[in-house]
Design an enzyme around this catalytic site. Sequence first.
Site, mmCIF file in Angstrom:
data_model
loop_
_atom_site.group_PDB
_atom_site.id
_atom_site.type_symbol
_atom_site.label_atom_id
_atom_site.label_comp_id
_atom_site.label_asym_id
_atom_site.label_seq_id
_atom_site.Cartn_x
_atom_site.Cartn_y
_atom_site.Cartn_z
ATOM 1 N N ALA A 179 38.225 48.672 55.377
ATOM 2 C CA ALA A 179 39.097 48.945 54.812
ATOM 3 C C ALA A 179 38.617 50.685 55.067
ATOM 4 O O ALA A 179 40.025 51.847 55.154
ATOM 5 C CB ALA A 179 39.412 48.875 53.841
ATOM 6 N N ASP A 180 37.447 50.811 55.139
ATOM 7 C CA ASP A 180 36.995 51.927 55.961
ATOM 8 C C ASP A 180 36.391 51.887 57.210
ATOM 9 O O ASP A 180 35.146 51.799 57.272
ATOM 10 C CB ASP A 180 36.287 52.971 54.679
ATOM 11 N N LEU A 181 36.151 51.576 58.163
ATOM 12 C CA LEU A 181 36.314 51.186 59.624
ATOM 13 C C LEU A 181 35.845 52.711 59.900
ATOM 14 O O LEU A 181 36.582 53.757 61.132
ATOM 15 C CB LEU A 181 36.340 50.698 61.107
ATOM 16 N N ASN A 185 30.122 53.103 59.163
ATOM 17 C CA ASN A 185 29.523 51.567 58.239
ATOM 18 C C ASN A 185 28.922 50.391 59.331
ATOM 19 O O ASN A 185 29.530 49.478 59.699
ATOM 20 C CB ASN A 185 30.892 51.523 57.835
#
Length: 258
Positions: A179-181, A185
Amino acid sequence: MPAMPAIEAQFRSLPGGGILYDAARVRHPGAQLFQHGHWVAHNAVREVSGGRGSVSFIAPGNESTRTDDAWVWRHYRRGGLVARLLQDRYLFTGAERTRCFREWRLLARLIDCGLPVPEPIAARFLRSGLTYTADLLTAELPPSLTLAQSLGRAALSSQQWQSIGRTLAAFHLHGVQHADLNAHNILLGTSAADQVFVLDFDRGRIREPGDWEQRVLQRLRRSLEKISAQLPPTVFGKAQWGWLMEGMAAGKAVGCRL
Ligand SMILES: Nc1ncnc2c1ncn2[C@@H]1O[C@H](COP(=O)(O)OP(=O)(O)O)[C@@H](O)[C@H]1O
Ligand SMILES: [Mg+2]
């Protein structure tokens, strides 16, 4: 390679909440695992860093069944505008729907698939009225730097960009939507140049192939552009993105499941 001991998912309710943990790894599944004072008393908090400043590195000692284990503790916090209002509170709609249980179960599945993510140790939610707070313990990854940190030190080789692409292909082949690459991360191992890890699976999910893959990649590209705006032009540009895409295509072509 020696077979990794399987994760044993177990739930235990705690006063005002519950804990989902790996029974093969956690010796005493209790609230003390999420009490800062407990770790401080055992001189076990090694360092604090991370995205929103809420990650602690823990030496769990005999809380773990493994000698010299190392854990990372993250408290879930909201981002953006709601953060000021709600800080770290989420609406409770059931234990299995909490952010931390979902991430714990997703990580366990990804480990099962052989994907390079941190092993889930324990997730805990704590209720208060209609809302809850959430925490997650994961196993610390081998020595690594975030992609963002790595780029700040030196440009990556084409092979390294390709390794990142191949890794992302494996996730997408398994239908894993992050959801938040972003560049914080993705972690690169410091001992082997082609070791790539992905973390922070809050709100991630497994789904059928689709447009989401392109959206995930575009998000990563924007993150890389933002970070490299302050860096020499050789650090990130069309060429580097091209290498990443090459790795991605190669991984997909061979059905690379790592
Ligand atoms: N299991 C882990 N092993 C090593 N480093 C970790 C691990 N989990 C988190 N980190 C470090 O902490 C940072 C923040 O963790 P992350 O899960 O991305 O939370 P958030 O972005 O919400 O702060 C990561 O960018 C990474 O540097
Ligand atoms: Mg993060």
